[in-house]
Design an enzyme around this catalytic site. Structure first.
Site, PDB file in Angstrom:
ATOM      1  N   GLU A  25       0.831  -1.220   0.000  1.00  0.00           N
ATOM      2  CA  GLU A  25       0.000   0.000   0.000  1.00  0.00           C
ATOM      3  C   GLU A  25       0.863   1.266   0.000  1.00  0.00           C
ATOM      4  O   GLU A  25       2.082   1.216   0.221  1.00  0.00           O
ATOM      5  CB  GLU A  25      -0.936   0.002   1.208  1.00  0.00           C
ATOM      6  CG  GLU A  25      -0.201   0.030   2.536  1.00  0.00           C
ATOM      7  CD  GLU A  25      -0.956   0.828   3.600  1.00  0.00           C
ATOM      8  OE1 GLU A  25      -1.354   1.979   3.327  1.00  0.00           O
ATOM      9  OE2 GLU A  25      -1.112   0.298   4.713  1.00  0.00           O
ATOM     10  N   LYS A  86      -5.390  10.985   0.595  1.00  0.00           N
ATOM     11  CA  LYS A  86      -5.456   9.619   1.128  1.00  0.00           C
ATOM     12  C   LYS A  86      -6.713   8.992   0.545  1.00  0.00           C
ATOM     13  O   LYS A  86      -7.809   9.509   0.763  1.00  0.00           O
ATOM     14  CB  LYS A  86      -5.525   9.702   2.655  1.00  0.00           C
ATOM     15  CG  LYS A  86      -5.910   8.412   3.373  1.00  0.00           C
ATOM     16  CD  LYS A  86      -6.016   8.644   4.870  1.00  0.00           C
ATOM     17  CE  LYS A  86      -6.740   7.510   5.561  1.00  0.00           C
ATOM     18  NZ  LYS A  86      -7.006   7.777   6.987  1.00  0.00           N
ATOM     19  N   VAL A 106      -5.506   0.560   2.975  1.00  0.00           N
ATOM     20  CA  VAL A 106      -5.687  -0.894   2.836  1.00  0.00           C
ATOM     21  C   VAL A 106      -6.911  -1.171   1.962  1.00  0.00           C
ATOM     22  O   VAL A 106      -6.861  -1.998   1.043  1.00  0.00           O
ATOM     23  CB  VAL A 106      -5.813  -1.554   4.224  1.00  0.00           C
ATOM     24  CG1 VAL A 106      -6.282  -3.002   4.100  1.00  0.00           C
ATOM     25  CG2 VAL A 106      -4.470  -1.486   4.956  1.00  0.00           C
ATOM     26  N   ASP A 138     -16.985   6.035  13.863  1.00  0.00           N
ATOM     27  CA  ASP A 138     -15.755   5.980  13.070  1.00  0.00           C
ATOM     28  C   ASP A 138     -15.263   4.537  12.969  1.00  0.00           C
ATOM     29  O   ASP A 138     -14.615   4.016  13.878  1.00  0.00           O
ATOM     30  CB  ASP A 138     -14.689   6.884  13.706  1.00  0.00           C
ATOM     31  CG  ASP A 138     -13.471   7.035  12.803  1.00  0.00           C
ATOM     32  OD1 ASP A 138     -13.360   6.285  11.809  1.00  0.00           O
ATOM     33  OD2 ASP A 138     -12.631   7.904  13.091  1.00  0.00           O
ATOM     34  N   SER A 140     -13.266   2.092  10.201  1.00  0.00           N
ATOM     35  CA  SER A 140     -12.495   2.162   8.956  1.00  0.00           C
ATOM     36  C   SER A 140     -13.156   1.365   7.839  1.00  0.00           C
ATOM     37  O   SER A 140     -13.625   0.235   8.042  1.00  0.00           O
ATOM     38  CB  SER A 140     -11.086   1.628   9.187  1.00  0.00           C
ATOM     39  OG  SER A 140     -10.389   1.582   7.946  1.00  0.00           O
ATOM     40  N   ALA A 141     -13.136   1.940   6.644  1.00  0.00           N
ATOM     41  CA  ALA A 141     -13.627   1.238   5.452  1.00  0.00           C
ATOM     42  C   ALA A 141     -12.782  -0.007   5.160  1.00  0.00           C
ATOM     43  O   ALA A 141     -13.221  -0.884   4.411  1.00  0.00           O
ATOM     44  CB  ALA A 141     -13.610   2.174   4.253  1.00  0.00           C
ATOM     45  N   ASP A 142     -11.593  -0.111   5.775  1.00  0.00           N
ATOM     46  CA  ASP A 142     -10.768  -1.318   5.584  1.00  0.00           C
ATOM     47  C   ASP A 142     -11.549  -2.575   5.984  1.00  0.00           C
ATOM     48  O   ASP A 142     -11.417  -3.634   5.354  1.00  0.00           O
ATOM     49  CB  ASP A 142      -9.498  -1.271   6.454  1.00  0.00           C
ATOM     50  CG  ASP A 142      -8.498  -0.209   6.017  1.00  0.00           C
ATOM     51  OD1 ASP A 142      -8.715   0.438   4.969  1.00  0.00           O
ATOM     52  OD2 ASP A 142      -7.500  -0.037   6.744  1.00  0.00           O
ATOM     53  N   LYS A 159      -3.388  -1.361  15.599  1.00  0.00           N
ATOM     54  CA  LYS A 159      -2.848  -0.607  16.740  1.00  0.00           C
ATOM     55  C   LYS A 159      -3.908  -0.424  17.800  1.00  0.00           C
ATOM     56  O   LYS A 159      -5.082  -0.249  17.486  1.00  0.00           O
ATOM     57  CB  LYS A 159      -2.452   0.791  16.260  1.00  0.00           C
ATOM     58  CG  LYS A 159      -1.145   0.858  15.528  1.00  0.00           C
ATOM     59  CD  LYS A 159      -0.650   2.305  15.508  1.00  0.00           C
ATOM     60  CE  LYS A 159       0.717   2.397  14.864  1.00  0.00           C
ATOM     61  NZ  LYS A 159       0.662   2.288  13.409  1.00  0.00           N
TER      62      LYS A 159
END
Ligand code: PSU
Ligand code: MN
Length: 309
Positions: A25, A86, A106, A138, A140-142, A159
């Site tokens: 990535e 991003k 990602v 919130d 993540s779209a990952d 993390k």
């Protein structure tokens, strides 16, 4: 007219021959690490993939093209630029239509990899459910991408800037197999353990390649998350990191950071708050992930040529 997707000739040749390729990535270059560590790490990670017998493909959006396989000078340029976007799933069409340039998260890297026919992808850590998501939403779209795009992502977990139990719950909801490598616990990026149990542990690249092959045979279009703990000699004490992370989170809240800026803000604050120790650990774990991803890609390519019973 040139296609929106541009695969480098080396990567295209390797894929056409059924030989192993590992996707990498670029948000880690544009938003995850400071210059020059970002560029040097990206180039070092490509070298690790080659040493392990696969061809690396760093992915990004450059001047409106979805690029699969960058030159060293393109990686250098991305690493130096300070105002690059991003890109996650929702940004891709906008960037293509407007000729924009962006590091791919990602999620976006999985999309480009799938378009190009690359099945294995190495990164540091995935995005996840943020702490306080019950208020901010919130997530993540990952995680959603892992639920819908058939690419195997080799990571060191996530993390603990994130809410790791909720992250695992969403991965379960999304139908994503999470495989611990040499561990039955979800690794917490800087530390090998999070105390959170995983259902599946596998120890060898060949075993993971067998899961990818089975997933493909079954027609399941979800991704797979491989969770490879940071090498022990590079790991950081969890208690110290917890303190630094708490500080970074409090700073983000005080500064009113929201949306796609949250993760880059926290990552950059952690580098400062740990006086670079987090950066050193990050480099060590992504190299280890790149090696494992290459081994998996090699094992997968070998399975495809050798008849299986
Ligand atoms: N976590 C890290 N390092 C990173 C990222 C996450 O430890 O570089 C980057 C990855 O590109 C990941 C993205 O896909 O941040 C997630 O951003 P968000 O939380 O906005 O979805
Ligand atoms: Mn987010």
């Amino acid at each position: 007219m040139q296609s929106d997707l541009v695969v480098s000739s080396e990567v295209a040749g390797q894929l056409a021959a059924g030989r192993p390729v590992v996707a990498l990535e670029s948000t880690i270059i544009t938003h995850g690490m400071p210059f020059p560590a970002n560029r040097d790490t990206a180039l070092a990670v490509e070298a690790v993939v080659r040493e392990a017998g696969a061809v690396p493909a760093t992915l990004a959006v450059i001047d409106g093209r979805l690029r699969v396989g960058l030159s060293a000078s393109e990686i250098d340029d991305l690493g130096r630029r300070t105002s690059v976007a991003k890109a996650s799933r929702r940004d891709l069409a906008l960037l293509v239509a407007t000729g924009g340039t962006a590091g791919t998260t990602v999620a976006a890297t999985m999309i480009l990899a799938a378009m190009a026919g690359i099945e294995v992808f190495a990164t540091g850590g995935i995005g996840g459910v943020h702490r306080g998501a019950e208020l901010t939403w919130d997530v993540s779209a990952d995680l959603m991408e892992l639920g819908r795009t058939p690419v195997t992502v080799v990571s060191a977990g996530a993390k603990s800037i994130l809410d790791l139990p909720k992250t695992l719950e969403v991965l379960e909801t999304q139908g994503v197999p999470v495989i611990g490598v040499g561990t039955a616990e979800f690794p917490a990026f800087f530390s090998r353990d999070s105390g959170l149990a995983l259902d599946h542990r596998l120890d060898r690249a060949e075993e993971i390649a067998a899961v990818i092959a089975a997933q493909r045979r079954l027609g399941l279009k979800t991704g797979i998350l491989v969770a490879n703990p940071i090498p022990a000699d590079a790991s950081l004490p969890a208690a110290v990191m917890a303190e630094r992370i708490a500080t970074a989170l409090a700073e983000a809240e005080a500064a009113g950071i929201t949306g796609k800026a949250v993760t880059p803000f926290l990552l950059s604050r952690l580098v400062s708050l740990t006086e670079g120790a987090s950066l050193t650990a990050n480099i060590a774990l992504i190299r280890a992930n790149a090696r494992l991803a290459a081994e998996i890609a090699v094992a997968l390519a070998t399975r495809m040529v050798a008849p299986t019973i």
